[in-house]
Design a protein around this motif. Structure first.
Motif, PDB file in Angstrom:
ATOM      1  N   ILE A 118       0.848  -1.174   0.000  1.00  0.00           N
ATOM      2  CA  ILE A 118       0.000   0.000   0.000  1.00  0.00           C
ATOM      3  C   ILE A 118       0.890   1.233   0.000  1.00  0.00           C
ATOM      4  O   ILE A 118       1.981   1.220   0.590  1.00  0.00           O
ATOM      5  N   ARG A 176      -0.091   7.460   0.476  1.00  0.00           N
ATOM      6  CA  ARG A 176      -1.331   8.172   0.195  1.00  0.00           C
ATOM      7  C   ARG A 176      -2.543   7.268   0.401  1.00  0.00           C
ATOM      8  O   ARG A 176      -3.551   7.683   0.992  1.00  0.00           O
ATOM      9  N   GLN A 177      -2.452   6.037  -0.063  1.00  0.00           N
ATOM     10  CA  GLN A 177      -3.561   5.104   0.123  1.00  0.00           C
ATOM     11  C   GLN A 177      -3.811   4.829   1.604  1.00  0.00           C
ATOM     12  O   GLN A 177      -4.960   4.706   2.037  1.00  0.00           O
ATOM     13  N   GLU A 212      -5.498   7.837   3.157  1.00  0.00           N
ATOM     14  CA  GLU A 212      -6.890   7.861   2.724  1.00  0.00           C
ATOM     15  C   GLU A 212      -7.705   6.789   3.448  1.00  0.00           C
ATOM     16  O   GLU A 212      -8.882   6.992   3.765  1.00  0.00           O
ATOM     17  N   LYS A 213      -7.071   5.665   3.746  1.00  0.00           N
ATOM     18  CA  LYS A 213      -7.748   4.616   4.508  1.00  0.00           C
ATOM     19  C   LYS A 213      -8.058   5.112   5.924  1.00  0.00           C
ATOM     20  O   LYS A 213      -9.141   4.852   6.467  1.00  0.00           O
TER      21      LYS A 213
END
Length: 413
Positions: A57, A60-61, A64-65
């Protein structure tokens, strides 16, 4: 993996600007007391029991999670210890009317008043039990070997109980706002999420953000988000946040100073359950014989204070007269004008036993004398926050080194 060690593994970097704009939404509100801005940390007992294998991952992901996480219910145990390089403040709290002495009172006249506990949490090791059921119901209990301090919010009712002094503090607060925001009454940082919000605000051009492997915290698989300042002069070396791989909730927060060594702030769960807590966790009846003090809460219809769950910035610089901020992000310095244009040593003229000059000499013995375009003053150190007190009555403070304080003072001339 040993506690506080850097994991060796994934290292995908990303720019989290879009995610961090909404990051403040996800932090679970946890019960509390009057002021924010505390420093707590986690003891090594919080260690992981192996690095789980998880899908890759990006940073940024992962942010965002976290931003998309909507954890409203949990209960668990948090281990906390502070390593700021300052002596234990528990005794001082009692000396100056804090919760450390039975029968003593803070500004609300009660030894159980929530703000009195903050000094105790600023040093030493603590175990906390926490529970939350949405924005209106939270509980934090601070345990020690001989006593327990509990802070409970149940909708508009805020209760605090100190078993050591058998004192109770009670206040009413504003109704929780939509999205989980709540008033400052009863706001005590107690979970990793409470600490992570302010750090994520700095995740921009002055910050390096990456995913640095995985960990297991409180029996749950987690990604490790690693945040480092790009600016020189900060006393913060890195911040590591363990994020639940399934629901995006922060499980552990570790802040390591730039000088290395033991973590200065390290907070994390040893046990956590995301099921709905029992309603009884948020009910409270004063014990028989307890002294009950009524505190002043916000008036009905009053505007909600700045800040929200997971936002350590419970007040902005505009809330403080005479306070200004120099610089930005990791090297920002707060400037406070104490008024009068005279420092402690400058007022009063001639040196007298016990007078201002003697007091200035005593202060100088605790710090380093410095000078610059601003004049001269004394720098006082901890492992994380340093402060420059000038001879003309100004204070410059921040998580920056001595040279950055002098530079800020020169710039403020």
């Amino acid at each position: 993996m040993a506690p506080n060690d850097s994991a060796q593994g994934t290292g995908d970097a990303g720019h989290p600007a879009a995610g961090r704009r909404k990051a403040a939404r996800y932090f679970l509100p946890v019960a509390v007391a009057g002021v924010a801005a505390a420093t707590i940390g986690l003891v090594p007992a919080l260690a992981s029991s192996g690095d789980p294998s998880l899908p890759k991952i990006t940073a940024r992901q992962l942010i965002e999670k976290m931003a998309a996480s909507d954890t409203q219910q949990l209960s668990g145990t948090v281990k906390a210890s502070a390593g700021l390089g300052i002596p234990s403040l528990g005794g001082l709290a009692g000396t100056f009317g804090g919760a450390g002495s039975a029968g003593s009172g803070g500004k609300d006249g009660s030894g159980a008043a929530p703000e009195n506990k903050l000094m105790e949490l600023a040093s030493g090791t603590h175990t906390l039990r926490v529970a939350a059921d949405g924005p209106g119901k939270q509980r934090v209990s601070i345990l020690d070997s001989a006593a327990e301090y509990s802070l409970i919010r149940n909708d508009r009712q805020v209760w605090a109980y100190d078993s050591a002094s058998n004192e109770v503090y009670h206040a009413k607060t504003g109704a929780p706002a939509a999205g989980g925001h709540q008033g400052r009454t009863g706001k005590l940082p107690a979970t990793p999420g409470d600490f992570a919000g302010q750090v994520l605000k700095a995740a921009g051009p002055t910050t390096s953000v990456s995913v640095d492997g995985t960990a297991q915290v409180a029996g749950r698989d987690a990604y490790q988000l690693l945040i480092k300042p790009k600016q020189s002069g900060s006393t913060i070396g890195s911040v590591r946040i363990a994020v639940d791989a399934k629901n995006g909730t922060p499980l552990k927060f570790t802040l390591t100073p730039s000088d290395g060594g033991k973590a200065a702030i390290d907070v994390g769960f040893t046990k956590v359950d995301f099921a709905k807590p029992a309603a009884s966790a948020f009910s409270f009846t004063p014990p028989k014989g307890a002294k009950v003090t009524e505190g002043a809460g916000p008036k009905a219809g009053a505007p909600a204070p700045k800040g929200g769950p997971g936002d350590l910035k419970s007040a902005s610089p505009e809330d403080f007269k005479g306070l200004d901020v120099i610089g930005k992000d990791w090297t920002s310095v707060a400037r406070i004008d104490t008024g009068g244009g005279k420092g402690l040593g400058a007022a009063g003229g001639a040196a007298k036993s016990g007078g201002p000059v003697d007091a200035q000499k005593f202060l100088d013995s605790l710090g380093d004398r410095v000078s610059g375009s601003f004049g001269s003053g004394t720098v006082f150190h901890t492992r994380l926050v340093n402060a420059l007190m000038t001879d003309d009555g100004k204070v410059f403070a921040g998580a920056v080194d001595k040279s950055a304080l002098i530079k800020a003072a020169d710039a403020a001339r």
